[in-house]
Design a protein around this motif. Structure first.
Motif, PDB file in Angstrom:
ATOM      1  N   LEU A 154      -0.849  85.343-100.994  1.00 19.79           N
ATOM      2  CA  LEU A 154       0.278  84.413-101.090  1.00 19.79           C
ATOM      3  C   LEU A 154       0.015  83.115-100.318  1.00 19.79           C
ATOM      4  O   LEU A 154       0.931  82.372-100.008  1.00 19.79           O
ATOM      5  N   MET A 155      -1.230  82.892 -99.969  1.00 16.97           N
ATOM      6  CA  MET A 155      -1.700  81.710 -99.257  1.00 16.97           C
ATOM      7  C   MET A 155      -1.125  81.588 -97.847  1.00 16.97           C
ATOM      8  O   MET A 155      -1.295  80.567 -97.191  1.00 16.97           O
ATOM      9  N   VAL A 156      -0.447  82.625 -97.358  1.00 13.78           N
ATOM     10  CA  VAL A 156       0.151  82.564 -96.026  1.00 13.78           C
ATOM     11  C   VAL A 156      -0.356  83.643 -95.075  1.00 13.78           C
ATOM     12  O   VAL A 156      -0.096  83.581 -93.872  1.00 13.78           O
ATOM     13  N   SER A 157      -1.047  84.649 -95.609  1.00 16.24           N
ATOM     14  CA  SER A 157      -1.568  85.705 -94.742  1.00 16.24           C
ATOM     15  C   SER A 157      -2.932  86.139 -95.265  1.00 16.24           C
ATOM     16  O   SER A 157      -3.362  85.730 -96.332  1.00 16.24           O
ATOM     17  N   LYS A 158      -3.585  86.979 -94.493  1.00 16.66           N
ATOM     18  CA  LYS A 158      -4.920  87.453 -94.863  1.00 16.66           C
ATOM     19  C   LYS A 158      -4.879  88.943 -95.161  1.00 16.66           C
ATOM     20  O   LYS A 158      -4.233  89.705 -94.453  1.00 16.66           O
ATOM     21  N   VAL A 159      -5.592  89.326 -96.197  1.00 15.95           N
ATOM     22  CA  VAL A 159      -5.809  90.736 -96.507  1.00 15.95           C
ATOM     23  C   VAL A 159      -7.264  91.038 -96.165  1.00 15.95           C
ATOM     24  O   VAL A 159      -8.178  90.323 -96.573  1.00 15.95           O
ATOM     25  N   ARG A 160      -7.457  92.089 -95.408  1.00 15.57           N
ATOM     26  CA  ARG A 160      -8.799  92.495 -94.993  1.00 15.57           C
ATOM     27  C   ARG A 160      -9.151  93.818 -95.662  1.00 15.57           C
ATOM     28  O   ARG A 160      -8.281  94.652 -95.889  1.00 15.57           O
ATOM     29  N   GLY A 161     -10.413  93.967 -95.937  1.00 14.73           N
ATOM     30  CA  GLY A 161     -10.876  95.213 -96.514  1.00 14.73           C
ATOM     31  C   GLY A 161     -12.342  95.413 -96.219  1.00 14.73           C
ATOM     32  O   GLY A 161     -13.018  94.530 -95.677  1.00 14.73           O
ATOM     33  N   GLU A 162     -12.813  96.588 -96.568  1.00 10.37           N
ATOM     34  CA  GLU A 162     -14.242  96.848 -96.427  1.00 10.37           C
ATOM     35  C   GLU A 162     -14.704  97.836 -97.469  1.00 10.37           C
ATOM     36  O   GLU A 162     -13.910  98.530 -98.104  1.00 10.37           O
ATOM     37  N   PHE A 163     -16.004  97.837 -97.657  1.00 10.02           N
ATOM     38  CA  PHE A 163     -16.656  98.779 -98.561  1.00 10.02           C
ATOM     39  C   PHE A 163     -17.299  99.849 -97.689  1.00 10.02           C
ATOM     40  O   PHE A 163     -18.103  99.545 -96.804  1.00 10.02           O
ATOM     41  N   LYS A 164     -16.925 101.096 -97.914  1.00  7.62           N
ATOM     42  CA  LYS A 164     -17.349 102.191 -97.050  1.00  7.62           C
ATOM     43  C   LYS A 164     -18.712 102.780 -97.415  1.00  7.62           C
ATOM     44  O   LYS A 164     -19.336 103.440 -96.592  1.00  7.62           O
ATOM     45  N   GLU A 165     -19.160 102.569 -98.664  1.00  5.81           N
ATOM     46  CA  GLU A 165     -20.431 103.168 -99.100  1.00  5.81           C
ATOM     47  C   GLU A 165     -21.392 102.076 -99.544  1.00  5.81           C
ATOM     48  O   GLU A 165     -21.104 101.304-100.456  1.00  5.81           O
ATOM     49  N   PHE A 166     -22.550 102.037 -98.881  1.00  8.12           N
ATOM     50  CA  PHE A 166     -23.581 101.067 -99.235  1.00  8.12           C
ATOM     51  C   PHE A 166     -24.932 101.565 -98.736  1.00  8.12           C
ATOM     52  O   PHE A 166     -25.011 102.381 -97.814  1.00  8.12           O
ATOM     53  N   THR A 167     -25.973 101.070 -99.371  1.00 13.53           N
ATOM     54  CA  THR A 167     -27.339 101.355 -98.940  1.00 13.53           C
ATOM     55  C   THR A 167     -28.082 100.033 -98.849  1.00 13.53           C
ATOM     56  O   THR A 167     -27.699  99.040 -99.473  1.00 13.53           O
ATOM     57  N   SER A 168     -29.147 100.026 -98.065  1.00  9.96           N
ATOM     58  CA  SER A 168     -29.920  98.806 -97.915  1.00  9.96           C
ATOM     59  C   SER A 168     -31.363  99.145 -97.591  1.00  9.96           C
ATOM     60  O   SER A 168     -31.643 100.156 -96.947  1.00  9.96           O
ATOM     61  N   ASP A 169     -32.242  98.294 -98.069  1.00 14.98           N
ATOM     62  CA  ASP A 169     -33.659  98.366 -97.720  1.00 14.98           C
ATOM     63  C   ASP A 169     -33.993  97.094 -96.960  1.00 14.98           C
ATOM     64  O   ASP A 169     -33.764  95.985 -97.457  1.00 14.98           O
ATOM     65  N   VAL A 170     -34.501  97.244 -95.749  1.00 13.60           N
ATOM     66  CA  VAL A 170     -34.853  96.097 -94.921  1.00 13.60           C
ATOM     67  C   VAL A 170     -36.301  96.264 -94.481  1.00 13.60           C
ATOM     68  O   VAL A 170     -36.671  97.280 -93.894  1.00 13.60           O
ATOM     69  N   THR A 171     -37.099  95.256 -94.778  1.00 14.26           N
ATOM     70  CA  THR A 171     -38.483  95.236 -94.331  1.00 14.26           C
ATOM     71  C   THR A 171     -38.700  93.961 -93.537  1.00 14.26           C
ATOM     72  O   THR A 171     -38.513  92.855 -94.062  1.00 14.26           O
ATOM     73  N   VAL A 172     -39.055  94.112 -92.283  1.00 12.28           N
ATOM     74  CA  VAL A 172     -39.352  92.965 -91.430  1.00 12.28           C
ATOM     75  C   VAL A 172     -40.829  92.649 -91.602  1.00 12.28           C
ATOM     76  O   VAL A 172     -41.685  93.515 -91.429  1.00 12.28           O
ATOM     77  N   GLY A 173     -41.104  91.403 -91.970  1.00 11.46           N
ATOM     78  CA  GLY A 173     -42.479  90.980 -92.187  1.00 11.46           C
ATOM     79  C   GLY A 173     -43.174  90.597 -90.894  1.00 11.46           C
ATOM     80  O   GLY A 173     -42.542  90.435 -89.843  1.00 11.46           O
ATOM     81  N   ASP A 174     -44.499  90.447 -90.979  1.00 10.76           N
ATOM     82  CA  ASP A 174     -45.265  89.978 -89.818  1.00 10.76           C
ATOM     83  C   ASP A 174     -44.755  88.606 -89.372  1.00 10.76           C
ATOM     84  O   ASP A 174     -44.726  88.296 -88.190  1.00 10.76           O
TER      85      ASP A 174
END
Length: 176
Positions: A28-48
């Motif tokens: 309604l342009m007057v307040s904030k709605v917050r949420g989150e995604f509970k299920e996720f996966t990620s692949d992270v590779t740190v390079g040289d």
């Protein structure tokens, strides 16, 4: 104090119990709605070299939680994410620097480039013989760019849901 240079190159795993993917949208342009995604996966590779690092993530859109079952069900419906036909949101990095994480975000089959402001929170040994690192990344997207166009005009002007959505990643990694 640790810096990004203290990260050991190689594969790092996301610790889901100490990580979150959240968002904020205006209601309604007057307040904030917050949420989150509970299920996720990620692949992270740190390079040289930091620039050689890679990040990819898959978020289960059906795991959305905003504190309202009715709102969550509406967000899962064809009006928004259409989880039945588009169960995931994905991100694939294209560039990593000390201050930014750039990549392609795909929602409902639409892929757009996004840039996250990236902050490194440090690296530390844990009590179990491992090594952990923390990051926060934030960006703002226009949901309409991804085909999330449902809205309702409200009396007096404005709309029910803002076009702009802020996304925040609070991520703890564990060295594999």
């Amino acid at each position: 104090m640790t810096t990004l240079k203290d990260l050991t190159p190689g594969v790092w795993n996301v610790d889901p119990s100490h990580s979150s993917i959240s968002f904020v949208a205006r209601h309604l342009m007057v307040s904030k709605v917050r949420g989150e995604f509970k299920e996720f996966t990620s692949d992270v590779t740190v390079g040289d070299q930091l620039e050689d690092s890679k990040v990819s993530a898959t978020v289960q859109l059906g795991s959305i939680e905003t504190g309202s079952a009715d709102r969550d069900n509406h967000l899962k419906s064809a009006d928004f994410f259409d989880v039945e036909n588009n169960p995931t949101m994905t991100f694939t990095s294209t560039k990593v620097t000390a201050d930014t994480l750039e990549g392609d975000l795909t929602i409902k089959g639409v892929t757009k480039p996004v840039t996250f402001d990236l902050s490194f929170d440090g690296v530390s040994p844990d009590p179990w013989g491992g090594t952990r690192a923390g990051f926060e990344a934030t960006t703002e997207v226009n949901r309409k760019d991804f085909g999330l166009t449902w809205n309702v005009a409200v009396e007096g002007g404005g709309v029910l849901v803002s076009d702009k959505v802020k996304i925040t990643l609070d991520i703890q990694l564990v060295k594999a």
